[in-house]
Design a protein around this motif. Structure first.
Motif, mmCIF file in Angstrom:
data_model
loop_
_atom_site.group_PDB
_atom_site.id
_atom_site.type_symbol
_atom_site.label_atom_id
_atom_site.label_comp_id
_atom_site.label_asym_id
_atom_site.label_seq_id
_atom_site.Cartn_x
_atom_site.Cartn_y
_atom_site.Cartn_z
ATOM 1 N N ASN A 1 15.603 7.491 -17.364
ATOM 2 C CA ASN A 1 15.894 6.611 -18.492
ATOM 3 C C ASN A 1 14.654 5.804 -18.884
ATOM 4 O O ASN A 1 14.369 5.599 -20.088
ATOM 5 C CB ASN A 1 17.041 5.650 -18.146
ATOM 6 N N GLN B 1 12.659 6.049 -22.470
ATOM 7 C CA GLN B 1 12.390 4.897 -23.338
ATOM 8 C C GLN B 1 10.903 4.846 -23.748
ATOM 9 O O GLN B 1 10.553 4.253 -24.768
ATOM 10 C CB GLN B 1 12.799 3.601 -22.627
ATOM 11 N N GLN B 2 10.030 5.459 -22.933
ATOM 12 C CA GLN B 2 8.590 5.516 -23.264
ATOM 13 C C GLN B 2 8.248 6.824 -23.994
ATOM 14 O O GLN B 2 7.082 7.170 -24.125
ATOM 15 C CB GLN B 2 7.763 5.403 -21.983
#
Length: 360
Positions: free
Chosen positions: A130, A134-135
């Motif tokens: 996760n 997100q990056q």
């Protein structure tokens, strides 16, 4: 001359035929009224021994006349299957015990621990994926696969927890059930060993080794070795006059001409329809030194007493309400208590009045 002799003989004959009249005076003395009863001597706590199962007597542990303690084995009834049932129940108990199932439980606990470790690992990998997503690192598919693996591990761990809990419950249930089966098998087997219900003496034992016994037939009689009671039968016409605490005068066939005292302890409230009698239990005031169950008893229960009253013999009473005075005339009297020989006079005459005995 002949007529004169005949007259003399006739007068003599008449005079000789006149009966002598008996007269007495009433007396002041004690009198009591009683109710007759018959019965037997019984040992305290006396009871008949009935077997709980039918069968053949395999062994005798006591004999007639022995003293026994409560719970002591009297005799055993043959029952080959009882021993086998106990052995089978004990084998099942051993197989179902917690100790015997430790390996199964340990394997289930290990499986749960492994599932927990996998759950922690998949949870950590999912959180990392996760963070990368997100990056904008990795793909959506990778993120979804890590999430799915985490949820699968979570379900597997919960299932492992349930299996451990259920296995513990099953093991506990099986162990307790098996223990009860062992107790039941031993209880059934114990019914073939007949024990004394009270401490006392064996007054009767009617069977030998090898003889059959049935549940409806008594095998022995046991009761207290030292303490005895009286069991008396009272006619229904007299029972309303009997009260607890009343004194009893009694005789025993085994003690010729001796009179013993007892007191009424209890009155059974139900009448025996066949004999039309009530059972009264009584205790000796002073117990004879030697007694045995079933000795015959004849007794009089004292229902009323008067210490100093005017009395006359019962055979001087006419029609239960008159006496004959010294002149042979009927006089009414009021009567009170009666025993076998005398009757109380309440009014009608005094101690100074002579009375005649009625002629038959």
């Amino acid at each position: 001359m002949k007529h004169w002799l005949a007259g003399v003989l006739l007068i003599g004959l008449i005079t000789g035929c006149k009966k002598k009249v008996e007269t007495i005076y009433p007396q002041i003395q004690a009198i009591s009224e009683s109710v007759y009863a018959s019965g037997i001597v019984k040992s305290v706590n006396q009871y008949q021994v009935f077997p709980k199962n039918a069968g053949v007597i395999a062994s005798l542990k006591v004999k007639e006349g022995d003293f026994v303690e409560k719970g002591q084995i009297l005799f055993e009834i043959a029952n080959p299957s009882a021993k086998l049932n106990i052995e089978n129940a004990e084998l099942s108990f051993e197989n179902a015990s917690v100790k015997s199932n430790q390996e199964r439980l340990r394997d289930a606990v290990i499986a749960k621990d492994l599932a927990y470790q996998k759950l922690r690992s998949d949870s950590l990998l999912w959180r990392r994926q996760n963070a990368l997503w997100q990056q904008q690192i990795g793909t959506k598919v990778d993120q979804e696969q890590r999430e799915l693996a985490y949820h699968n591990s979570q379900t597997a761990f919960q299932s492992a927890e349930i299996r451990v809990s259920e296995l513990r419950r099953q093991i506990k249930f099986s162990a307790e059930q098996s223990a009860k089966n062992v107790a039941l098998a031993k209880s059934i087997a114990s019914d073939f060993a007949v024990r004394a219900e009270v401490s006392g003496r064996i007054y009767s034992f009617s069977k030998e080794i090898g003889e059959m016994v049935a549940i409806q037939n008594p095998v022995a009689i046991i009761g207290d070795a030292k303490a005895f009671i009286l069991e008396l039968q009272i006619d229904e016409d007299d029972i309303t006059r009997v009260k607890i605490g009343q004194k009893i005068l009694l005789t025993l066939d085994s003690y010729d001409k001796q009179v013993f005292e007892a007191r009424v302890n209890s009155i059974d409230p139900l009448m025996n329809e066949k004999t039309r009698t009530f059972t009264v239990k009584a205790g000796f005031i002073v117990q004879p030194q030697v007694l045995y169950p079933n000795l015959n008893v004849e007794a009089n229960i004292i229902t009323a007493e008067r210490p100093k009253v005017l009395t006359i013999p019962r055979n001087y009473l006419v029609d239960e309400q008159f006496i004959l005075d010294k002149d042979g005339q009927k006089r009414p009297v009021k009567v009170g208590l009666k025993d076998f020989q005398r009757v109380e006079i309440l009014s009608g005459i005094t101690a100074q009045d002579a009375i005649q005995k009625p002629t038959l």
